[in-house]
Design a protein around this motif. Sequence first.
Motif, PDB file in Angstrom:
ATOM      1  N   TYR A  40       0.810  -1.223   0.000  1.00  0.00           N
ATOM      2  CA  TYR A  40       0.000   0.000   0.000  1.00  0.00           C
ATOM      3  C   TYR A  40       0.840   1.268   0.000  1.00  0.00           C
ATOM      4  O   TYR A  40       0.299   2.376   0.041  1.00  0.00           O
ATOM      5  CB  TYR A  40      -0.933  -0.011   1.214  1.00  0.00           C
ATOM      6  CG  TYR A  40      -1.757  -1.266   1.303  1.00  0.00           C
ATOM      7  CD1 TYR A  40      -2.872  -1.448   0.493  1.00  0.00           C
ATOM      8  CD2 TYR A  40      -1.388  -2.309   2.161  1.00  0.00           C
ATOM      9  CE1 TYR A  40      -3.614  -2.620   0.540  1.00  0.00           C
ATOM     10  CE2 TYR A  40      -2.120  -3.486   2.215  1.00  0.00           C
ATOM     11  CZ  TYR A  40      -3.228  -3.637   1.402  1.00  0.00           C
ATOM     12  OH  TYR A  40      -3.954  -4.799   1.449  1.00  0.00           O
ATOM     13  N   THR A  68     -12.170  -6.048   3.021  1.00  0.00           N
ATOM     14  CA  THR A  68     -11.184  -6.019   1.945  1.00  0.00           C
ATOM     15  C   THR A  68     -10.301  -4.790   2.011  1.00  0.00           C
ATOM     16  O   THR A  68      -9.081  -4.879   1.805  1.00  0.00           O
ATOM     17  CB  THR A  68     -11.888  -6.088   0.575  1.00  0.00           C
ATOM     18  OG1 THR A  68     -12.692  -7.260   0.513  1.00  0.00           O
ATOM     19  CG2 THR A  68     -10.873  -6.117  -0.560  1.00  0.00           C
ATOM     20  N   TRP A  69     -10.879  -3.626   2.290  1.00  0.00           N
ATOM     21  CA  TRP A  69     -10.038  -2.420   2.299  1.00  0.00           C
ATOM     22  C   TRP A  69      -9.498  -2.071   3.692  1.00  0.00           C
ATOM     23  O   TRP A  69      -8.881  -1.029   3.889  1.00  0.00           O
ATOM     24  CB  TRP A  69     -10.747  -1.230   1.682  1.00  0.00           C
ATOM     25  CG  TRP A  69     -12.003  -0.720   2.343  1.00  0.00           C
ATOM     26  CD1 TRP A  69     -12.168  -0.312   3.629  1.00  0.00           C
ATOM     27  CD2 TRP A  69     -13.268  -0.526   1.699  1.00  0.00           C
ATOM     28  NE1 TRP A  69     -13.452   0.112   3.848  1.00  0.00           N
ATOM     29  CE2 TRP A  69     -14.155  -0.004   2.680  1.00  0.00           C
ATOM     30  CE3 TRP A  69     -13.744  -0.723   0.403  1.00  0.00           C
ATOM     31  CZ2 TRP A  69     -15.486   0.307   2.394  1.00  0.00           C
ATOM     32  CZ3 TRP A  69     -15.074  -0.419   0.134  1.00  0.00           C
ATOM     33  CH2 TRP A  69     -15.927   0.084   1.105  1.00  0.00           C
ATOM     34  N   ASP A  71      -6.939  -3.330   5.433  1.00  0.00           N
ATOM     35  CA  ASP A  71      -5.484  -3.175   5.458  1.00  0.00           C
ATOM     36  C   ASP A  71      -5.057  -1.875   4.786  1.00  0.00           C
ATOM     37  O   ASP A  71      -4.151  -1.183   5.259  1.00  0.00           O
ATOM     38  CB  ASP A  71      -4.810  -4.360   4.769  1.00  0.00           C
ATOM     39  CG  ASP A  71      -4.863  -5.620   5.625  1.00  0.00           C
ATOM     40  OD1 ASP A  71      -5.298  -5.537   6.787  1.00  0.00           O
ATOM     41  OD2 ASP A  71      -4.469  -6.694   5.121  1.00  0.00           O
ATOM     42  N   ASP A 357      -5.373  -5.607  -7.479  1.00  0.00           N
ATOM     43  CA  ASP A 357      -5.126  -6.100  -6.126  1.00  0.00           C
ATOM     44  C   ASP A 357      -6.414  -6.076  -5.304  1.00  0.00           C
ATOM     45  O   ASP A 357      -6.712  -7.029  -4.576  1.00  0.00           O
ATOM     46  CB  ASP A 357      -4.059  -5.252  -5.429  1.00  0.00           C
ATOM     47  CG  ASP A 357      -2.671  -5.457  -6.012  1.00  0.00           C
ATOM     48  OD1 ASP A 357      -2.463  -6.494  -6.679  1.00  0.00           O
ATOM     49  OD2 ASP A 357      -1.800  -4.591  -5.808  1.00  0.00           O
ATOM     50  N   PHE A 358      -7.156  -4.967  -5.405  1.00  0.00           N
ATOM     51  CA  PHE A 358      -8.418  -4.899  -4.656  1.00  0.00           C
ATOM     52  C   PHE A 358      -9.379  -5.972  -5.135  1.00  0.00           C
ATOM     53  O   PHE A 358      -9.998  -6.680  -4.326  1.00  0.00           O
ATOM     54  CB  PHE A 358      -9.071  -3.518  -4.811  1.00  0.00           C
ATOM     55  CG  PHE A 358     -10.484  -3.487  -4.284  1.00  0.00           C
ATOM     56  CD1 PHE A 358     -10.735  -3.356  -2.929  1.00  0.00           C
ATOM     57  CD2 PHE A 358     -11.571  -3.642  -5.150  1.00  0.00           C
ATOM     58  CE1 PHE A 358     -12.034  -3.374  -2.442  1.00  0.00           C
ATOM     59  CE2 PHE A 358     -12.870  -3.657  -4.662  1.00  0.00           C
ATOM     60  CZ  PHE A 358     -13.106  -3.521  -3.307  1.00  0.00           C
ATOM     61  N   ASN A 360      -8.896  -8.867  -6.650  1.00  0.00           N
ATOM     62  CA  ASN A 360      -8.507 -10.218  -6.255  1.00  0.00           C
ATOM     63  C   ASN A 360      -8.693 -10.438  -4.762  1.00  0.00           C
ATOM     64  O   ASN A 360      -9.135 -11.514  -4.338  1.00  0.00           O
ATOM     65  CB  ASN A 360      -7.054 -10.484  -6.661  1.00  0.00           C
ATOM     66  CG  ASN A 360      -6.908 -10.837  -8.125  1.00  0.00           C
ATOM     67  OD1 ASN A 360      -7.521 -11.781  -8.612  1.00  0.00           O
ATOM     68  ND2 ASN A 360      -6.090 -10.084  -8.846  1.00  0.00           N
ATOM     69  N   ALA A 361      -8.374  -9.406  -3.958  1.00  0.00           N
ATOM     70  CA  ALA A 361      -8.556  -9.530  -2.511  1.00  0.00           C
ATOM     71  C   ALA A 361     -10.028  -9.673  -2.160  1.00  0.00           C
ATOM     72  O   ALA A 361     -10.397 -10.471  -1.286  1.00  0.00           O
ATOM     73  CB  ALA A 361      -7.954  -8.318  -1.809  1.00  0.00           C
ATOM     74  N   ARG A 362     -10.870  -8.898  -2.832  1.00  0.00           N
ATOM     75  CA  ARG A 362     -12.310  -8.986  -2.560  1.00  0.00           C
ATOM     76  C   ARG A 362     -12.855 -10.358  -2.934  1.00  0.00           C
ATOM     77  O   ARG A 362     -13.708 -10.922  -2.220  1.00  0.00           O
ATOM     78  CB  ARG A 362     -13.045  -7.874  -3.313  1.00  0.00           C
ATOM     79  CG  ARG A 362     -14.553  -7.947  -3.281  1.00  0.00           C
ATOM     80  CD  ARG A 362     -15.122  -7.890  -1.862  1.00  0.00           C
ATOM     81  NE  ARG A 362     -16.562  -8.138  -1.879  1.00  0.00           N
ATOM     82  CZ  ARG A 362     -17.103  -9.346  -1.926  1.00  0.00           C
ATOM     83  NH1 ARG A 362     -16.326 -10.447  -1.930  1.00  0.00           N
ATOM     84  NH2 ARG A 362     -18.410  -9.491  -1.946  1.00  0.00           N
ATOM     85  N   ARG A 364     -11.420 -13.162  -2.749  1.00  0.00           N
ATOM     86  CA  ARG A 364     -11.038 -14.169  -1.759  1.00  0.00           C
ATOM     87  C   ARG A 364     -11.931 -14.121  -0.531  1.00  0.00           C
ATOM     88  O   ARG A 364     -11.961 -15.080   0.259  1.00  0.00           O
ATOM     89  CB  ARG A 364      -9.575 -13.980  -1.353  1.00  0.00           C
ATOM     90  CG  ARG A 364      -8.581 -14.181  -2.495  1.00  0.00           C
ATOM     91  CD  ARG A 364      -7.154 -14.124  -1.991  1.00  0.00           C
ATOM     92  NE  ARG A 364      -6.194 -14.095  -3.091  1.00  0.00           N
ATOM     93  CZ  ARG A 364      -5.587 -12.989  -3.527  1.00  0.00           C
ATOM     94  NH1 ARG A 364      -5.841 -11.819  -2.930  1.00  0.00           N
ATOM     95  NH2 ARG A 364      -4.746 -13.040  -4.530  1.00  0.00           N
ATOM     96  N   LYS A 365     -12.658 -13.033  -0.342  1.00  0.00           N
ATOM     97  CA  LYS A 365     -13.513 -12.884   0.837  1.00  0.00           C
ATOM     98  C   LYS A 365     -14.874 -13.562   0.669  1.00  0.00           C
ATOM     99  O   LYS A 365     -15.513 -13.930   1.652  1.00  0.00           O
ATOM    100  CB  LYS A 365     -13.756 -11.392   1.119  1.00  0.00           C
ATOM    101  CG  LYS A 365     -12.500 -10.587   1.405  1.00  0.00           C
ATOM    102  CD  LYS A 365     -11.903 -10.927   2.747  1.00  0.00           C
ATOM    103  CE  LYS A 365     -10.708 -10.035   3.047  1.00  0.00           C
ATOM    104  NZ  LYS A 365     -10.079 -10.394   4.341  1.00  0.00           N
ATOM    105  N   ASN A 379      -9.244 -17.267  -8.046  1.00  0.00           N
ATOM    106  CA  ASN A 379      -9.592 -16.648  -6.767  1.00  0.00           C
ATOM    107  C   ASN A 379     -11.095 -16.598  -6.523  1.00  0.00           C
ATOM    108  O   ASN A 379     -11.535 -16.177  -5.444  1.00  0.00           O
ATOM    109  CB  ASN A 379      -9.034 -15.224  -6.694  1.00  0.00           C
ATOM    110  CG  ASN A 379      -7.518 -15.193  -6.625  1.00  0.00           C
ATOM    111  OD1 ASN A 379      -6.899 -16.086  -6.051  1.00  0.00           O
ATOM    112  ND2 ASN A 379      -6.914 -14.165  -7.212  1.00  0.00           N
TER     113      ASN A 379
END
Length: 443
Positions: A40, A68-69, A71, A357-358, A360-362, A364-365, A379
């Motif tokens: 970040y 997700t956001w 971090d 990045d956001f 892909n992270a979302r 995974r949730k 993912n």
Amino acid sequence: MRFGARLALAVTTLAVTATACGAPQDSGSRSRTTVDCAPYARYGEHPGTTVTVYAENRDREADLFEETWADFADCTGIHVSYEGDGEFEARIQVRVEGGNAPDVAFFPQPGLLERFARDGRLKPASAGVAALARQGWSADWNSYATVDGTLYGTPLVANVKSFVWYSPTFFRDKGLAVPRTWSELMALTEKVAASGVKPWCAGIESAEATGWPVTDWIEDVLLRRQGTRVYDQWVAHEIPFDDPRVIDAMDTVGSLLKNDRYANGGFGPARSMASISFQEAGTPVLSGDCAMHRQASFYAGLWPDGTEIGPDKDVYAFLLPGADPASRPVLGGGVFTAAFADRPEVRAFQEYLASADFANARMRKGPFVSANRGVDPANAATPVDRLSIQLLQDPRTQFRFDGSDLMPASVGAGTFWKGAVDWIGGASTRQVAHSIERSWPGR
């Protein structure tokens, strides 16, 4: 129409409080040692700042965004204050005109975003956001948030609307096969009806947006029967709303949804769908009281807790077929981020939301679909999400955005929705189509 639009009936306000990585943490927040801030660093540090976000997503969907956001917020020092409102479309105008505009809004309709851009309320996307938009999405996707040549936002969420949900167990027990063509779908519908089960279940109640599931049906069928060229002309009003080809599509949908023999499985006569919320409309598939429910990929998050999704699980989905097995028309929709403020912390937050990045992270949730080129289908939280991403990334797919979301808001989110309710209630196809045509701005 919508992405995870109306996931509940009450308005819920949710907030994420995050502080600078080295600053004292709020109760329940994580310490810096638990967060890797290296990813970040590109967004800078903005201690003591706040970004307000206004959207329609509430309940679990809102929680997943916030998780997700989190971090990002910890590492940048930005306090992200999120408010989810099931009446977003109706209230955003009041808030903006009342001087209470959010810093960032998640728009479920490009037409609504365009209205605020033309009014001079929205801020053009920053250079950083624009660069991420070009990198992450196709020109078509970016065009939905572009007004008069200026980019105002980026896609946040995508969804594939052209899915038919079904029970693999029901199909197996009844000796049914997934249809590959429209004619096979109609034959399947009749076979299920002949067995004593109503083949289709639907619900179109959605508070102020009641009717949108019917408009999705009409758009999907028009796309299949007439192709992308006629669909584009209709959405742009280059042909009238009541063009004979549109009437044909509506009548085709009516042969299913307005037919008591075919609908509304598990609920009652066909007209009962007007009082059934779209969130619960697919549940008779699980009990065997209905064979099929046409609804978007986001419906993966609306099945009762514990429902397993997959080709050999409780429910799965197939693509609403076209004229032949090779035809892959896909109707979809999405949510777009745009800003009413232009501050460093707002730009940083927008850039993060525009990153792969956001997305892909979302993913995974929990259930989530993105059209970002940097998204890895591996993912995806569910098999249907994975299928959706593969369809969106497949160059053979004939993708078209939800027509009602692209039309002027007074039509797409107004007379079209209302007309759909009247139509299900018994009004004739021509009467409804003519009325919507007469409502078109500037006609």
